[in-house]
Design an enzyme around this catalytic site. Structure first.
Site, PDB file in Angstrom:
ATOM      1  N   HIS A 173       0.830  -1.193   0.000  1.00  0.00           N
ATOM      2  CA  HIS A 173       0.000   0.000   0.000  1.00  0.00           C
ATOM      3  C   HIS A 173       0.872   1.254   0.000  1.00  0.00           C
ATOM      4  O   HIS A 173       2.063   1.199   0.292  1.00  0.00           O
ATOM      5  CB  HIS A 173      -0.879   0.044   1.266  1.00  0.00           C
ATOM      6  CG  HIS A 173      -2.003  -0.926   1.235  1.00  0.00           C
ATOM      7  ND1 HIS A 173      -2.371  -1.653   2.357  1.00  0.00           N
ATOM      8  CD2 HIS A 173      -2.872  -1.288   0.264  1.00  0.00           C
ATOM      9  CE1 HIS A 173      -3.417  -2.417   2.064  1.00  0.00           C
ATOM     10  NE2 HIS A 173      -3.733  -2.217   0.791  1.00  0.00           N
ATOM     11  N   CYS A 274      -3.222   0.090  10.050  1.00  0.00           N
ATOM     12  CA  CYS A 274      -4.148  -0.857   9.422  1.00  0.00           C
ATOM     13  C   CYS A 274      -5.270  -1.325  10.342  1.00  0.00           C
ATOM     14  O   CYS A 274      -6.342  -1.710   9.882  1.00  0.00           O
ATOM     15  CB  CYS A 274      -3.387  -2.101   8.942  1.00  0.00           C
ATOM     16  SG  CYS A 274      -2.121  -1.717   7.739  1.00  0.00           S
TER      17      CYS A 274
END
Lengths: 285, 1021
Positions: A173, A274
């Protein structure tokens, strides 16, 4: 009422949404590289500490969702929703196996009375981990998990802000190597891809951000909060894990620094941001 | 001055002509016509003229500013004496030539135009008008006569037979020159049909004009037909009582697109359609509205943003819509009052393109929380939030990238943003952009090399069409100037080497307007916040435009919101207001003032310019004639100078230095415009110091506009001067006979092509410069002068906007019309000299014909120096031999570099002025041998373009010649840079070469001279 990108309100958080980790995570969670097996017990312990910091130390109202064994990655709630101010965009995660994670999140966010926008376009994918909100604008990493269409929908959802795209090819990411470490402060890893991405972001932005460069890319993923009475709060990776990076964080004099260990989840590409969705709800509304 | 020579005799001739010709033709019509005449007022006797005019529009050209036609005015008395018989003649004339219907049609128009003006105007104009008309008539006659002589080819058949006959009788006396003109006129006749209406004295012409204001009301006024955009804009701002007006502008609809009205240009040249309808809009969104001085300014900005938001142009999230809406309510309705504000009070407002009940509820909810905020405070809050929107102040343009993908280019205060759909995919901050250009429908930006990169890159975008590309380019130029520069670049002295637009933003920059705002000293003006209900309603998602206007167009009474009382508080006169506000700054102020004057001059010049065009016929004669004379005198001058000064080059510089350009050229200007531009000129020119000259040969014309973005402006210091002269002659192109020559042949007769887009002022200044340069070796320049002038007329004639393509064809036309005259020869001689150089270089390269070069008009030298940017030098180009000579007397240094040592350097013999130190470096490429080549070839075109910025003056000459079927283009660029920074000569030289190469890759640089002069005071001698 402060609507747009007031720096003073950046990082304000009243609520957090987290989710328990299923045992299936150890075997079935998606991971980019085969490596050490996740020690579930330890992972759970680390996660509890993490939630404990948010809830007890910082006083957030934490909504804890139960784990779902059929969704091995469900602990990583960040990827399924992007919340900015009073609007929540439910994403369409790039990994098909994760799409169902959205369902529970939807209900949860609705309960929090956010304006919910769903990403229904079947051509769109977006992982929250690719979304970096700086307080002034969004950067969206175009990665294996996030595509252009997903970014467009995000831009349509948060119309007030510029949404710039950043190619991400070497990591999972965008936030695998960066995050906000304060208002106007971007924590960034030292790797070449990280630095390159930073350059792109700097070029795309009308604003000048300060940067905090840390030796370890994953350590650049930290959680910044602005908590009344506590000021700047930064959850960062523990010195035991990334001593050099921790030293860099320790130079932030104005921040309340909270080292958090995240060794186990990192094995399945999970970083500090996250595991939570942070929300700022107006008290009186 | 044909007029002088011929007027009297021609009148007589005319009479004869008419007598013989007209009688035969249409007696009946004649009779009726004269009847009609009889019934008219004396002054209207001339009426028939207008029909005549429609038939032979060139007569309009005669209508030139009286002051300009000295010769004419001298003859007024005689004409007056003859008036009686004359007018009779006239009537017949009209009948004879005019189709009755035409006349009829024409008449009403005239009538109408005259009726428009107010009494005052009429009164004032009466006497003058009579005179003028008479004059016109005379001219018309003359013209017609001339016309008849040579117009056989072009005249309509009917006329032909008649005219030819006449010609036989009388034409013999006409001289050749006239014939020439006539030909040209013929062309005009064809193109100028529309102008027939202008025949009537322009004083009488007004055009109704409507401006949609931001509050949805409409402002109407009558404008003089030739009014510039500024006139209207000032009127509107006065009406609005707005002082901080630099953020605003007027939009007009052009095809599907809206374009900004250029204040410096005449409205009628920009707006093709009647009626004139504009919308008053924010043009430059202040990045921080809180820095605006007056609430009224913020109010208008709010109104604009409400429109932007309601129409969807400024996207907002739901929450922001609600928040901004709530501030709107607070500003317009005051505190929420449950009694007064019933549940549906809100639905009369439009806050968003698609407003929902939910949103309205949210708005009301928020409105309640704003209790106590004054309207001004609510506006401020509104702006504080609106300014953070990512699309605030971003002007979007549709385009495609190099791969054909649809994107949008957003121009804003910080630079250029590239969007794909709603995503920002790239951004180029102004400091990163070196050059902005467009060419046909392509738009290019040249960006600085990134950190580790070595080369600049150029990024191209495809716009839907040429207009769109140009519009985008202009917007970029304006935004960059407004937000990034301290003061505007000197309005387009001219585009550099481009045939296209020389457009520059000429208004105040944000810095200047802020400065000016600090001087605003008036009590906060009262203004009423009109409810945005109507506005928003009428907007209904549709951007303001004609449609809206229809919808909204209420009685003019609407405007009374800003009634007289209100206006009283403001500054009454535009001009005064401007000056008042402008006077603040110190050094900048000087600049500024100059600027202002210049602008006004420009305006005037333009007007006059147009008059010229109306008098084209005669004017051409004159011009032609005059040019010859003028040229002769120039040559003489030149000779004189050359004789007196053995070393032309330094001498020229010296001279240049000593004599302000303006003085040297004043005569010329005077001649042209009868205006005293001197003071302004001086201001502009004196500081100019660094010169770069460049001669290049180029295949064909290159055309497109470029803007070199120069971020930093240095204040010019007179004391210290530096000059860099670069002269490069480029390899000639071998043009395949088939391709270029086609055009070439057409053009064959002498033509001076100039950038048609040059305004009168520009061209005049460029011509003056060229003259000056002519003194030295740079002969072509003064030729160019003529070209400039003529081109100007050409331009006016057709009222073309600066689109080079159009121009090109125009020019060709005009060329055809010009027979080779004696002037040609003179010019040719000079051409020879030029060609000498070019011929050497020929064979160097075969250039691709039709290859269009991207030409930079700005000096990058300056840029580099100023910005400390590293220049990338092509080393292989660098000269191998360097000779230095240091004349003993003064600190003068001459360096000559020759590649093959074929070329002689220029040695300094002339002792420069004592106060200066000069240093000259010359580079010449081997292909030049000193000698000279064979025949001169024919000069096809020559143009001079001058551009000026604060510290730089750039003059470019482009000459095209044809020799034996081969055409060559030669470009000389001279850049004068003024500044106190030291200039590295080698670098300047290298830079100049490099730039020349870059700009004209298919040409070769033959000569570069860098010359520096430094005030001795600064030196430690």
């Amino acid at each position: 009422m402060a609507a747009l990108g007031h720096l003073s309100t950046f990082g304000r958080v009243t609520h957090a949404v987290v989710r328990g980790l299923p045992e299936s995570l150890c075997q079935h969670a998606l991971r980019r590289h085969k490596g050490d097996e996740v020690d579930f017990a330890r992972a759970e312990r680390e996660h509890q500490l993490y939630v404990g910091v948010l809830k007890n130390k910082l006083g957030l109202q934490v909504v804890e969702l139960p784990a779902d064994e059929s969704l091995p990655d469900c602990v990583f709630v960040e990827d399924v929703a992007v919340v900015c101010e009073e609007t929540a965009l439910l994403t369409r995660p790039g990994a098909v196996s994760r799409r169902k994670e959205v369902d529970m999140m939807k209900g949860t966010l609705e309960n929090l009375q956010l304006n919910i926008v769903e990403m229904t376009d079947e051509n769109a994918t977006l992982d929250g981990g690719d979304v970096l909100f700086t307080g002034r604008e969004f950067f969206v990493g175009l990665s294996k998990r996030t595509n252009q269409r997903g970014a467009e929908i995000l831009a349509d959802t948060f119309k007030d802000y510029a949404v710039s795209t950043v190619p991400v090819s070497d990591t999972l990411h965008l936030k695998s190597f960066c995050s906000m470490a304060g208002p106007n402060l971007i924590a960034i890893g030292s790797s070449e891809p990280a630095q390159k991405a930073l350059k792109i972001m700097q070029q795309m932005s009308d604003h000048r951000y300060d940067k905090l460069t840390v030796p370890d890319d994953v350590a650049a993923n930290c959680v910044y909060l602005n908590i009344p009475n506590k000021g700047h709060v930064l959850l960062h990776r523990a010195p035991e894990e990334y001593p050099e990076s921790a030293k860099v964080f320790e130079k932030l004099k104005d921040h309340m620094l909270i080292p958090v260990t995240n060794t186990e989840l990192e094995k399945v590409d999970g970083l500090l941001t996250c595991s939570s969705i942070l929300i700022n709800k107006k008290v009186d509304l | 001055m044909t007029t002088e020579v011929g007027s009297e005799s021609e009148v007589n001739k005319q009479a004869e002509q008419i007598g013989s010709g007209a009688a035969q033709e249409k007696p009946d019509e004649e009779a009726s016509e004269s009847q009609q005449n009889a019934s008219l007022e004396p002054e209207e006797e001339k009426r028939p003229v207008s029909p005549t005019a429609s038939k032979s529009p060139r007569s309009q050209k005669k209508e030139k500013d009286p002051s300009e036609s000295r010769g004419i005015s001298r003859f007024i008395p005689p004409w007056l004496k003859k008036q009686k018989s004359y007018s009779l003649v006239e009537a017949k004339d009209g009948v004879e030539r005019k189709e009755p219907t035409e006349a009829v049609v024409e008449e009403p128009i005239v009538e109408k135009d005259e009726s428009l003006p107010e009494e005052g105007r009429v009164a004032k104009g009466d006497a003058e008008e009579i005179l003028e008309r008479k004059r016109q008539d005379v001219k018309v006659d003359e013209k017609d006569e001339k016309h008849s002589v040579s117009s056989a080819e072009t005249q309509p058949a009917k006329e032909d037979s008649k005219e030819i006959e006449v010609a036989k009788v009388e034409g013999i006396q006409e001289d050749k020159r006239e014939g020439e003109t006539a030909k040209r006129e013929t062309k005009e006749v064809q193109t100028a049909e529309l102008k027939a209406a202008q025949k009537v004295s322009k004083k009488l012409k007004t055009v109704p004009c409507k401006v949609m204001l931001l509050d949805g009301t409409e402002y109407s006024c009558d404008l003089e037909k030739r009014a510039t955009g500024q006139v209207l804009f000032d009127k509107v701002c006065e009406q609005l009582n707005l002082l901080e007006k630099d953020y605003f502008g007027l939009l007009f609809q052009e095809n599907d697109q809206k374009s900004w009205l250029d204040p410096s240009k005449e409205i009628k040249k920009q707006v093709r359609n009647l009626p004139w309808i504009f919308t008053f809009n924010v043009k430059f969104y202040p990045p921080d509205p809180s820095q605006l001085t007056e609430d009224i300014t913020r109010y208008f900005l709010c109104l604009q943003l409400r429109q932007d938001i309601a129409s969807g142009r400024l996207p907002c999230s739901f929450v922001t819509h609600a928040l901004l809406g709530s501030y709107t309510l607070q500003a317009e309705l005051g505190d929420y009052d449950p009694e007064e504000h019933s549940s549906d009070y809100i639905s009369e407002f439009q806050f968003a393109p698609n407003q929902t009940k939910e949103m309205e509820e949210k708005v009301v909810e928020l409105h309640k929380t704003h209790r106590g905020l004054s309207p001004a405070q609510a506006d401020s809050q509104f702006l504080e939030n609106a300014k953070r929107l990512s699309m605030y102040g971003v002007d979007l343009h549709h385009a495609k990238d190099s791969e054909g993908v649809d994107i949008k280019l957003g121009v804003c205060a910080n630079g250029l943003l590239i969007y794909k759909d709603r995503l920002r995919i790239n951004r180029f901050a102004w400091p990163k952009i070196l050059k902005i250009s467009y060419k046909r429908s392509n738009f290019y930006i040249k960006v600085r090399p990134a950190e580790l990169e070595q080369f600049e890159s150029t990024i191209g975008f495809k716009l839907p069409n040429h207009r769109a590309a140009k519009r985008l380019w202009k917007v970029c130029v304006e935004h960059h100037t407004f937000y990034r520069l301290v003061s505007p670049e000197q309005p387009p002295k001219a585009k550099f080497l481009t045939l296209g637009s020389k457009f520059r933003y000429s208004g105040r920059t944000q810095a200047q307007t802020r400065q000016a705002s600090t001087l605003i000293d008036r009590p906060a003006p009262y203004f009423e916040r009109t409810s945005s209900k109507r506005v928003s309603r009428s907007l209904d998602g549709a951007p303001i435009g004609v449609v809206d206007q229809k919808e909204i167009s209420g009685p003019a009474g609407d405007v009374s919101v800003y009634g007289p009382g209100v206006a009283g508080q403001g500054i009454f006169q535009d001009g005064d207001g401007k000056r008042e506000v402008r006077s603040p700054t110190k050094t900048p102020q000087l600049q500024f003032t100059t600027e202002g004057k210049k602008n006004s001059l420009r305006v005037e010049g333009e007007n006059i310019y147009v008059r010229h065009s109306n008098l084209m016929l005669e004017d051409l004669d004159k011009t032609q004639d005059d040019i010859l004379k003028h040229q002769a005198s120039i040559s003489e001058l030149k000779r004189h100078f050359m004789e007196s000064t053995p070393e032309p080059r330094p001498n020229e510089w010296e001279k240049r230095r000593i004599t302000p350009l303006s003085q040297q050229t004043q005569g010329r200007k005077d001649h042209l415009f009868k205006m005293d531009i001197l003071p302004v000129k001086e201001k502009q020119q004196i500081p100019a110091v660094l010169i770069v000259e460049e001669k290049v040969q180029e295949t064909d014309k290159s055309s497109h506009e470029t803007l070199n973005v120069v971020e930093v402006k240095k204040q010019a210091e007179v004391g210290k001067e530096e000059r860099v002269i670069t002269e490069g002659v480029n390899g000639r192109d071998k043009v395949p006979p088939g391709s270029d020559s086609g055009e070439t042949r057409k053009v064959e007769p002498l033509t001076h092509k100039d950038s048609p887009s040059l305004s009168s002022e520009n061209s005049s200044s460029s011509s003056s410069e060229s003259e000056e340069e002519d003194v030295g070796e740079y002969r072509p320049h003064h030729r160019v002068t003529e070209g400039t002038i003529r081109e100007e007329q050409e331009e006016n004639e057709e009222e073309v906007e600066e689109e080079k393509e159009e121009q090109a064809s125009k020019v060709v036309q005009c060329m055809e019309a010009v027979p080779e005259a004696s002037s040609v020869k003179q010019i040719t001689v000079e051409t020879v000299q030029e060609n000498v150089v070019s011929q050497k270089s020929s064979g160097e390269k075969s250039l691709k014909e039709g290859d269009k070069q991207d030409i930079r008009e700005e000096t990058e030298e300056e840029q580099h120096k100023v910005n400390g940017e590293v220049s990338h030098v092509d080393i292989d180009v660098l000269p191998e031999i360097i000779c230095c000579s240091e004349p003993p007397v003064v600190k003068t240094e001459m360096v000559t570099i020759s590649d093959a040592s074929q070329r002689t350097e220029i040695s300094t013999k002339e002792v420069p002025i004592v106060q200066t130190e000069t240093k000259t470096i010359t580079y010449e490429s081997p292909q030049i041998d000193g000698g000279a080549g064979g025949d001169a070839g024919t000069l096809l075109t020559a143009q001079t373009i001058t551009s000026e910025s604060v510290s730089t003056t750039t003059t470019t000459h482009i000459t095209k010649t044809v020799k034996g079927g081969v055409s060559e283009t030669r470009i000389e660029k001279r850049i004068v840079i003024t500044g106190d920074a030291d200039i590295d000569h080698d670098q300047a030289l290298a830079q100049a070469i490099k730039e020349a190469k870059e700009q004209h890759p298919d040409m070769s640089v033959t000569r570069v001279v860098v010359h520096k002069e430094t005030g001795v005071e600064e030196e430690e001698e």
